[in-house]
Design an enzyme around this catalytic site. Structure first.
Site, PDB file in Angstrom:
ATOM      1  N   ARG A 242      -5.691  16.142  10.070  1.00 44.76           N
ATOM      2  CA  ARG A 242      -5.960  17.279  10.968  1.00 44.76           C
ATOM      3  C   ARG A 242      -6.529  16.762  12.264  1.00 44.76           C
ATOM      4  O   ARG A 242      -7.556  16.097  12.263  1.00 44.76           O
ATOM      5  CB  ARG A 242      -6.952  18.247  10.322  1.00 44.76           C
ATOM      6  CG  ARG A 242      -6.330  19.026   9.206  1.00 44.76           C
ATOM      7  CD  ARG A 242      -7.276  20.009   8.549  1.00 44.76           C
ATOM      8  NE  ARG A 242      -6.482  20.802   7.636  1.00 44.76           N
ATOM      9  CZ  ARG A 242      -6.022  22.021   7.881  1.00 44.76           C
ATOM     10  NH1 ARG A 242      -6.329  22.620   9.009  1.00 44.76           N
ATOM     11  NH2 ARG A 242      -5.269  22.652   7.000  1.00 44.76           N
TER      12      ARG A 242
ATOM     13  N   LEU B 191       1.956   3.675   2.817  1.00 45.78           N
ATOM     14  CA  LEU B 191       2.803   3.315   3.957  1.00 45.78           C
ATOM     15  C   LEU B 191       4.278   3.633   3.696  1.00 45.78           C
ATOM     16  O   LEU B 191       5.099   3.567   4.601  1.00 45.78           O
ATOM     17  CB  LEU B 191       2.640   1.832   4.287  1.00 45.78           C
ATOM     18  CG  LEU B 191       1.259   1.459   4.834  1.00 45.78           C
ATOM     19  CD1 LEU B 191       1.158  -0.035   5.048  1.00 45.78           C
ATOM     20  CD2 LEU B 191       0.998   2.189   6.150  1.00 45.78           C
ATOM     21  N   GLY B 192       4.597   3.958   2.450  1.00 49.40           N
ATOM     22  CA  GLY B 192       5.983   4.305   2.128  1.00 49.40           C
ATOM     23  C   GLY B 192       6.204   5.809   2.117  1.00 49.40           C
ATOM     24  O   GLY B 192       7.315   6.273   1.873  1.00 49.40           O
ATOM     25  N   LYS B 193       5.154   6.584   2.362  1.00 51.15           N
ATOM     26  CA  LYS B 193       5.322   8.040   2.311  1.00 51.15           C
ATOM     27  C   LYS B 193       6.000   8.532   3.587  1.00 51.15           C
ATOM     28  O   LYS B 193       5.716   8.061   4.678  1.00 51.15           O
ATOM     29  CB  LYS B 193       3.965   8.718   2.107  1.00 51.15           C
ATOM     30  CG  LYS B 193       3.383   8.405   0.714  1.00 51.15           C
ATOM     31  CD  LYS B 193       2.218   9.264   0.379  1.00 51.15           C
ATOM     32  CE  LYS B 193       1.582   8.835  -0.925  1.00 51.15           C
ATOM     33  NZ  LYS B 193       2.015   9.581  -2.107  1.00 51.15           N
TER      34      LYS B 193
ATOM     35  N   ASP C 103       5.669  25.734  13.196  1.00 50.12           N
ATOM     36  CA  ASP C 103       5.689  25.182  11.837  1.00 50.12           C
ATOM     37  C   ASP C 103       6.953  24.384  11.545  1.00 50.12           C
ATOM     38  O   ASP C 103       8.060  24.891  11.669  1.00 50.12           O
ATOM     39  CB  ASP C 103       5.573  26.380  10.871  1.00 50.12           C
ATOM     40  CG  ASP C 103       5.534  25.965   9.420  1.00 50.12           C
ATOM     41  OD1 ASP C 103       5.545  24.750   9.142  1.00 50.12           O
ATOM     42  OD2 ASP C 103       5.509  26.864   8.560  1.00 50.12           O
TER      43      ASP C 103
ATOM     44  N   HIS D 208      -5.459   3.167   1.447  1.00 49.82           N
ATOM     45  CA  HIS D 208      -4.520   4.220   1.845  1.00 49.82           C
ATOM     46  C   HIS D 208      -4.958   4.974   3.119  1.00 49.82           C
ATOM     47  O   HIS D 208      -4.202   5.115   4.068  1.00 49.82           O
ATOM     48  CB  HIS D 208      -4.333   5.243   0.724  1.00 49.82           C
ATOM     49  CG  HIS D 208      -3.950   4.645  -0.596  1.00 49.82           C
ATOM     50  ND1 HIS D 208      -3.229   3.493  -0.715  1.00 49.82           N
ATOM     51  CD2 HIS D 208      -4.187   5.049  -1.871  1.00 49.82           C
ATOM     52  CE1 HIS D 208      -3.038   3.210  -1.990  1.00 49.82           C
ATOM     53  NE2 HIS D 208      -3.611   4.146  -2.713  1.00 49.82           N
TER      54      HIS D 208
ATOM     55  N   TYR E 135       2.460  21.127  11.437  1.00 57.72           N
ATOM     56  CA  TYR E 135       2.335  22.401  12.138  1.00 57.72           C
ATOM     57  C   TYR E 135       1.200  22.350  13.145  1.00 57.72           C
ATOM     58  O   TYR E 135       0.241  21.603  12.979  1.00 57.72           O
ATOM     59  CB  TYR E 135       2.211  23.597  11.185  1.00 57.72           C
ATOM     60  CG  TYR E 135       1.092  23.559  10.182  1.00 57.72           C
ATOM     61  CD1 TYR E 135       1.251  22.927   8.964  1.00 57.72           C
ATOM     62  CD2 TYR E 135      -0.118  24.186  10.444  1.00 57.72           C
ATOM     63  CE1 TYR E 135       0.232  22.910   8.027  1.00 57.72           C
ATOM     64  CE2 TYR E 135      -1.144  24.189   9.510  1.00 57.72           C
ATOM     65  CZ  TYR E 135      -0.967  23.544   8.303  1.00 57.72           C
ATOM     66  OH  TYR E 135      -1.983  23.525   7.388  1.00 57.72           O
TER      67      TYR E 135
ATOM     68  N   ASP F  56       0.912  -1.133   0.000  1.00 54.72           N
ATOM     69  CA  ASP F  56       0.000   0.000   0.000  1.00 54.72           C
ATOM     70  C   ASP F  56       0.954   1.184   0.000  1.00 54.72           C
ATOM     71  O   ASP F  56       1.626   1.458   0.999  1.00 54.72           O
ATOM     72  CB  ASP F  56      -0.858   0.010   1.273  1.00 54.72           C
ATOM     73  CG  ASP F  56      -1.831   1.176   1.250  1.00 54.72           C
ATOM     74  OD1 ASP F  56      -1.388   2.303   0.961  1.00 54.72           O
ATOM     75  OD2 ASP F  56      -3.024   0.973   1.506  1.00 54.72           O
ATOM     76  N   HIS F  57       1.046   1.862  -1.133  1.00 52.58           N
ATOM     77  CA  HIS F  57       2.179   2.801  -1.254  1.00 52.58           C
ATOM     78  C   HIS F  57       2.088   3.957  -0.258  1.00 52.58           C
ATOM     79  O   HIS F  57       3.087   4.618  -0.001  1.00 52.58           O
ATOM     80  CB  HIS F  57       2.367   3.262  -2.703  1.00 52.58           C
ATOM     81  CG  HIS F  57       1.414   4.306  -3.173  1.00 52.58           C
ATOM     82  ND1 HIS F  57       0.120   4.046  -3.511  1.00 52.58           N
ATOM     83  CD2 HIS F  57       1.582   5.639  -3.358  1.00 52.58           C
ATOM     84  CE1 HIS F  57      -0.463   5.159  -3.893  1.00 52.58           C
ATOM     85  NE2 HIS F  57       0.399   6.147  -3.807  1.00 52.58           N
TER      86      HIS F  57
ATOM     87  N   ARG G 224     -11.993  11.601   4.322  1.00 51.25           N
ATOM     88  CA  ARG G 224     -12.666  12.137   3.137  1.00 51.25           C
ATOM     89  C   ARG G 224     -11.714  12.119   1.943  1.00 51.25           C
ATOM     90  O   ARG G 224     -10.514  12.363   2.108  1.00 51.25           O
ATOM     91  CB  ARG G 224     -13.250  13.505   3.383  1.00 51.25           C
ATOM     92  CG  ARG G 224     -12.333  14.494   4.038  1.00 51.25           C
ATOM     93  CD  ARG G 224     -13.116  15.760   4.345  1.00 51.25           C
ATOM     94  NE  ARG G 224     -12.424  16.600   5.282  1.00 51.25           N
ATOM     95  CZ  ARG G 224     -11.967  17.833   4.974  1.00 51.25           C
ATOM     96  NH1 ARG G 224     -12.142  18.318   3.778  1.00 51.25           N
ATOM     97  NH2 ARG G 224     -11.347  18.547   5.889  1.00 51.25           N
TER      98      ARG G 224
ATOM     99  N   LYS H 278      -4.027  17.654  -2.358  1.00 49.69           N
ATOM    100  CA  LYS H 278      -3.429  17.733  -1.019  1.00 49.69           C
ATOM    101  C   LYS H 278      -3.883  16.536  -0.187  1.00 49.69           C
ATOM    102  O   LYS H 278      -5.031  16.125  -0.270  1.00 49.69           O
ATOM    103  CB  LYS H 278      -3.892  19.022  -0.336  1.00 49.69           C
ATOM    104  CG  LYS H 278      -3.096  19.372   0.898  1.00 49.69           C
ATOM    105  CD  LYS H 278      -3.715  20.507   1.653  1.00 49.69           C
ATOM    106  CE  LYS H 278      -3.215  21.862   1.181  1.00 49.69           C
ATOM    107  NZ  LYS H 278      -3.781  22.953   1.996  1.00 49.69           N
TER     108      LYS H 278
HETATM  109  C1  BG6 Z   1      -3.766   5.102  -6.228  1.00 52.47           C
HETATM  110  C2  BG6 Z   1      -5.151   5.334  -6.774  1.00 52.47           C
HETATM  111  O1  BG6 Z   1      -3.733   3.956  -5.428  1.00 52.47           O
HETATM  112  O2  BG6 Z   1      -3.367   6.216  -5.465  1.00 52.47           O
HETATM  113  C3  BG6 Z   1      -5.203   6.600  -7.601  1.00 52.47           C
HETATM  114  O3  BG6 Z   1      -5.531   4.226  -7.571  1.00 52.47           O
HETATM  115  C4  BG6 Z   1      -4.684   7.770  -6.792  1.00 52.47           C
HETATM  116  O4  BG6 Z   1      -6.530   6.895  -8.050  1.00 52.47           O
HETATM  117  C5  BG6 Z   1      -3.320   7.422  -6.199  1.00 52.47           C
HETATM  118  O5  BG6 Z   1      -4.562   8.883  -7.674  1.00 52.47           O
HETATM  119  C6  BG6 Z   1      -2.846   8.507  -5.255  1.00 52.47           C
HETATM  120  O6  BG6 Z   1      -1.516   8.280  -4.932  1.00 52.47           O
HETATM  121  P1  BG6 Z   1      -0.539   9.499  -4.672  1.00 52.47           P
HETATM  122  O7  BG6 Z   1       0.723   8.871  -4.233  1.00 52.47           O
HETATM  123  O8  BG6 Z   1      -0.431  10.234  -5.967  1.00 52.47           O
HETATM  124  O9  BG6 Z   1      -1.194  10.336  -3.640  1.00 52.47           O
END
Ligand code: BG6
Length: 481
Positions: free
Chosen positions: A345, A181-183, A395, A241, A375, A178-179, A332, A341
């Site tokens: 929050r 988790l890599g942020k 900040d 995500h 911040y 789940d990408h 949301r 973005k």
């Molecule tokens: C993906 C979704 O998993 O994540 C996309 O399928 C979405 O619709 C994307 O745009 C968002 O990822 P990021 O890293 O650009 O925020």
């Protein structure tokens, strides 16, 4: 550690995901010296492509290339080759085995390290996993299988997939990406929460009034409508995500950094989330922009003309445990909004009245992207002779705090590196996946039934459905423009 003579095979190598994410991430790791320069990377797909065509495809998307490091592009491409083969027939896999074996034998490797990355739709996961297990698996060394969402469409299909994969690859060999988790900011959550006593002290129902996790994209589903129509925003980014971010925000303190300790806590908090009530959802679908220049969702020819597909959703959740009882968590997410973005929050309870009649609530914001920042909004005396207060920020914006020299890996770079290191902390475990589908499946069935709610239309480029403000107020969040 990832062996110097390891092999990475990327399945679906001619597809979009591989081109835009997997190969650029592998290059990023190579560029930063995180990938041994002696390994082999094989792209596997059905398309007939020469090595040259394949390399020119991937080189078009490589990032972070400067005058100083441009020689690394060629060095990276030298590690790569293309292998054509079917996903559901054994021949391509047998040839692949021969090719890999030849390379390992040449370097006298007795404990092979093989990483298989499935940049593929789930419809072929099982076929590929079966063929890998039969023809390319090695018991002597280490095998890793990386898979990407969607892990199913609902609880039943996710379980089906699990049932098929489980006998082939053990949980220890599987890496579900789940990408999010890599942020960087998401990885910082455990540190922020558990290494700072001041945060830990107020991270609970006694001080927190509401928690928001918000995902906004300034573009629609242009070109992806066909895919998106069956998926919708809840499956696309929420069930995975945003829910992952929520679990890291809400879980109890893990006993250590051990991956299982972290994932155990995530599972516990997921289990404490109450059913999603129909009153606690707000759904939207974008229409044309107000100036008419941007198309509405239904203008996409690949989408059913009467589609009720949800492109915006806000969902209020309750976590029934000692720490969070009564605190609304709102996730949301929306496409075609006014900005791109992603942020968290946390709004705190108001200061007690008496001395101050109208000071604002404190709010802690963690911006995941763009431009990572943490911040805290605090009330402070306006400097000088004034005795009035105003809201100001403590900040920590990363771009101001840390020099540009700092390499913050992209999410995929970070996760693939974890995978080399055999660290499962930032990957989704089978039970996490199961609970997340259990939570969302009844809601999805309700929304997608014939009598399900009709999403409210909002203009492309707006802040979302009109009812958002009242929805957030109802969930304890004071909305600011
Ligand atoms: C993906 C979704 O998993 O994540 C996309 O399928 C979405 O619709 C994307 O745009 C968002 O990822 P990021 O890293 O650009 O925020």
């Amino acid at each position: 550690r990832f062996g110097d003579y390891s092999t990475i095979v990327v399945f679906g190598a001619s597809g979009d995901l591989a081109k835009k994410k997997t190969f650029p991430a592998l290059f990023g790791l190579f560029r930063e010296g995180e990938l041994p320069s002696t390994i082999r990377i094989i792209g596997y797909a059905r398309s007939k492509l020469s090595d040259e065509d394949f390399k020119s495809r991937i080189s078009a998307n490589l990032k972070g290339v400067t005058n100083e490091n441009k020689h690394k592009v060629q060095e990276f491409l030298n590690l790569c080759s293309y292998h054509q083969g079917a996903y559901d027939q054994p021949e391509g896999f047998k040839d692949l085995e021969t090719e890999i074996k030849k390379y390992e034998d040449k370097h006298s490797i007795t404990k092979p390290d093989r990483l298989f990355y499935l940049a593929l739709p789930p419809s072929v996961f099982t076929a590929v996993a079966k063929n890998l297990k039969e023809h390319v698996y090695t018991k002597e060394g280490r095998v890793r299988l990386v898979v990407e969402k969607p892990f199913g469409h609902d609880l039943a299909s996710s379980r089906e997939l699990q049932k098929d994969l489980a006998p082939l690859f053990s949980e220890n060999e599987l890496y579900r990406i789940d990408h999010y988790l890599g942020k960087e900011m998401v990885k910082n959550l455990v540190v922020l929460r558990f290494a700072n006593e001041v945060m830990g002290a107020c991270w609970n129902k006694n001080y927190v009034r509401s928690v928001q996790i918000s995902f906004k994209e300034a573009f629609g589903t242009e070109g992806r409508g066909g895919y998106f129509d069956d998926v919708g925003i809840i499956r696309d980014v929420m069930q995975n995500h945003l829910l992952q971010v929520l679990t890291l925000l809400a879980m109890e303190r893990p006993v250590s950094f051990d991956p299982e300790a972290i994932r155990d806590e995530k599972v516990k908090v997921l289990k404490a989330i109450g059913d999603i009530e129909t009153d606690d959802i707000l759904l939207g679908q974008y229409g044309k922009s107000e100036d008419g220049t941007k198309p509405g969702y239904l203008d996409d020819e690949t989408v059913k003309s009467d589609s009720k597909c949800v492109t915006y959703a806000a969902i209020g959740l309750q976590i029934h445990n000692e720490r969070w009882e009564g605190v609304p968590f709102v996730m949301r997410a929306g496409k075609a909004l006014n900005e791109s973005k992603v942020e968290i929050r946390i709004q705190f309870k108001p200061a007690s009245k008496g001395m101050f009649n109208s000071v604002e609530r404190n709010e802690l914001v963690m911006r995941i992207q763009p431009d990572e920042a943490i911040y805290l909004k605090i009330n402070s005396k306006i400097p000088g002779i004034s005795d009035q207060t105003s809201v100001t920020d403590l900040d920590m914006t990363y771009s101001k705090r840390y020099s540009k020299q700092f390499w913050i890996p992209e999410a995929y770079e970070s996760l693939i590196r974890d995978c080399f290191l055999g660290n499962h902390s930032n990957f989704v475990r089978d039970d996490e996946l199961d609970i997340s589908w259990k939570l969302f499946t009844p809601l999805l069935e309700h929304i997608e039934s014939k009598t399900g709610p009709v999403p409210e239309s909002y203009p492309y480029g707006s802040k979302g459905p009109k009812q958002l403000r009242s929805f957030l107020n109802k969930h304890g969040y004071v909305f600011e423009d």
